[in-house]
Design an enzyme around this catalytic site. Structure first.
Site, PDB file in Angstrom:
ATOM      1  N   HIS A  16       0.847  -1.214   0.000  1.00 45.15           N
ATOM      2  CA  HIS A  16       0.000   0.000   0.000  1.00 45.15           C
ATOM      3  C   HIS A  16       0.873   1.252   0.000  1.00 45.15           C
ATOM      4  O   HIS A  16       0.593   2.217  -0.713  1.00 45.15           O
ATOM      5  CB  HIS A  16      -0.865   0.060   1.274  1.00 45.15           C
ATOM      6  CG  HIS A  16      -1.909  -1.007   1.418  1.00 45.15           C
ATOM      7  ND1 HIS A  16      -1.998  -1.799   2.532  1.00 45.15           N
ATOM      8  CD2 HIS A  16      -2.919  -1.390   0.608  1.00 45.15           C
ATOM      9  CE1 HIS A  16      -3.036  -2.625   2.409  1.00 45.15           C
ATOM     10  NE2 HIS A  16      -3.610  -2.399   1.242  1.00 45.15           N
ATOM     11  N   LYS A  40     -17.402  -5.169   9.990  1.00 40.75           N
ATOM     12  CA  LYS A  40     -16.234  -5.978   9.620  1.00 40.75           C
ATOM     13  C   LYS A  40     -15.364  -6.211  10.845  1.00 40.75           C
ATOM     14  O   LYS A  40     -15.148  -5.300  11.638  1.00 40.75           O
ATOM     15  CB  LYS A  40     -15.453  -5.236   8.528  1.00 40.75           C
ATOM     16  CG  LYS A  40     -14.697  -6.178   7.625  1.00 40.75           C
ATOM     17  CD  LYS A  40     -14.126  -5.444   6.440  1.00 40.75           C
ATOM     18  CE  LYS A  40     -13.067  -6.306   5.764  1.00 40.75           C
ATOM     19  NZ  LYS A  40     -12.420  -5.633   4.661  1.00 40.75           N
ATOM     20  N   ARG A  89      -2.454  -6.235  -7.772  1.00 45.79           N
ATOM     21  CA  ARG A  89      -1.344  -7.152  -7.531  1.00 45.79           C
ATOM     22  C   ARG A  89      -1.398  -8.255  -8.585  1.00 45.79           C
ATOM     23  O   ARG A  89      -0.854  -8.119  -9.657  1.00 45.79           O
ATOM     24  CB  ARG A  89      -1.426  -7.735  -6.111  1.00 45.79           C
ATOM     25  CG  ARG A  89      -1.127  -6.700  -5.026  1.00 45.79           C
ATOM     26  CD  ARG A  89      -1.538  -7.190  -3.670  1.00 45.79           C
ATOM     27  NE  ARG A  89      -2.980  -7.474  -3.641  1.00 45.79           N
ATOM     28  CZ  ARG A  89      -3.668  -7.776  -2.558  1.00 45.79           C
ATOM     29  NH1 ARG A  89      -3.066  -7.866  -1.405  1.00 45.79           N
ATOM     30  NH2 ARG A  89      -4.962  -7.990  -2.617  1.00 45.79           N
ATOM     31  N   SER A 127      -2.841  -7.539   3.726  1.00 43.29           N
ATOM     32  CA  SER A 127      -3.047  -7.342   5.164  1.00 43.29           C
ATOM     33  C   SER A 127      -3.463  -8.657   5.820  1.00 43.29           C
ATOM     34  O   SER A 127      -3.005  -8.995   6.913  1.00 43.29           O
ATOM     35  CB  SER A 127      -4.129  -6.288   5.414  1.00 43.29           C
ATOM     36  OG  SER A 127      -3.800  -5.095   4.778  1.00 43.29           O
TER      37      SER A 127
HETATM   38  O1  PNS Z   1      -8.881  -2.715   1.153  1.00 46.22           O
HETATM   39  P1  PNS Z   1     -10.217  -3.227   0.720  1.00 46.22           P
HETATM   40  O2  PNS Z   1     -10.942  -3.864   1.880  1.00 46.22           O
HETATM   41  O3  PNS Z   1     -10.128  -4.124  -0.478  1.00 46.22           O
HETATM   42  O4  PNS Z   1     -11.064  -1.926   0.289  1.00 46.22           O
HETATM   43  C1  PNS Z   1     -12.382  -2.036  -0.185  1.00 46.22           C
HETATM   44  C2  PNS Z   1     -13.069  -0.647  -0.207  1.00 46.22           C
HETATM   45  C3  PNS Z   1     -12.987   0.009   1.159  1.00 46.22           C
HETATM   46  C4  PNS Z   1     -12.377   0.228  -1.224  1.00 46.22           C
HETATM   47  C5  PNS Z   1     -14.536  -0.873  -0.638  1.00 46.22           C
HETATM   48  O5  PNS Z   1     -15.087  -1.899   0.113  1.00 46.22           O
HETATM   49  C6  PNS Z   1     -15.385   0.389  -0.486  1.00 46.22           C
HETATM   50  O6  PNS Z   1     -15.196   1.339  -1.210  1.00 46.22           O
HETATM   51  N1  PNS Z   1     -16.319   0.365   0.488  1.00 46.22           N
HETATM   52  C7  PNS Z   1     -17.167   1.484   0.801  1.00 46.22           C
HETATM   53  C8  PNS Z   1     -18.629   1.154   0.515  1.00 46.22           C
HETATM   54  C9  PNS Z   1     -18.893   1.244  -0.972  1.00 46.22           C
HETATM   55  O7  PNS Z   1     -18.816   2.283  -1.578  1.00 46.22           O
HETATM   56  N2  PNS Z   1     -19.232   0.075  -1.563  1.00 46.22           N
HETATM   57  C10 PNS Z   1     -19.481  -0.049  -2.977  1.00 46.22           C
HETATM   58  C11 PNS Z   1     -18.170  -0.279  -3.710  1.00 46.22           C
HETATM   59  S1  PNS Z   1     -18.474  -0.485  -5.447  1.00 46.22           S
END
Ligand code: PNS
Length: 159
Positions: A16, A40, A89, A127
């Site tokens: 990251h 979560k 990745r 992570s």
């Molecule tokens: O590091 P991650 O867990 O892969 O990140 C995922 C993240 C936080 C980018 C995604 O879950 C997100 O944007 N969540 C916020 C809620 C949202 O907008 N959901 C619709 C995504 S299309």
């Protein structure tokens, strides 16, 4: 131009951070946006994750660490940001990432997603793997920033 880098960052990894370093050179303002998702099961609180990232990014003057809840598109609009960055990745990331990018653009047609190919050095680092490896006593010091390593050791009672 502003760019937002959203994620769970539980905890942030050197993969990251590599993305953050690269975008901070190319954009005026970088918002690292931690999803505050109460459902979560996170190892670190949002406050801890902010502290870890701020410490790791203390030399990057155009980086701000924030948290958000709800939809990313709504938060991006709130801070007047029209560009998301995500790291890719392996090919396995592609499917989920493209789906999110398309959905986000469907929800807000002005919001684009920029993908950066992760540094090959960290293309296998995540992570969740970092947490699993330290939990079973493996060495993860090469994969996370200093403060994350310290807090991970504390959390898992490792000397
Ligand atoms: O590091 P991650 O867990 O892969 O990140 C995922 C993240 C936080 C980018 C995604 O879950 C997100 O944007 N969540 C916020 C809620 C949202 O907008 N959901 C619709 C995504 S299309």
């Amino acid at each position: 131009m502003k760019i937002i880098y959203p994620g769970s960052f539980d905890p942030i990894t050197l993969g990251h951070l590599d993305i953050i370093n690269r975008v901070s050179e190319k954009f005026d303002e970088v918002y690292i946006a931690i999803l505050n998702n109460r459902n979560k099961n996170s190892l670190f609180t949002v406050e801890e994750r902010i502290e870890i990232i701020e410490d790791a990014c203390k030399d990057l003057k155009n980086v701000r660490v924030v948290s958000f809840s709800g939809l990313l598109v709504d938060y991006a609009k709130k801070i007047d940001c029209k560009l998301i960055v995500r790291g890719l990745r392996e090919i396995s990331d592609y499917e989920k990432e493209v789906q999110m990018a398309l959905m986000n653009r469907e929800l807000d047609k002005d919001l684009e997603t920029l993908f950066l190919v992760s540094n090959a050095k960290y293309s296998f680092v995540s992570s969740s793997l970092v947490k699993e490896i330290i939990y079973f006593g493996g060495d993860i010091s090469n994969f996370v920033p200093e403060l994350a390593y310290k807090l991970l050791k504390e959390r898992y009672n490792i000397n």
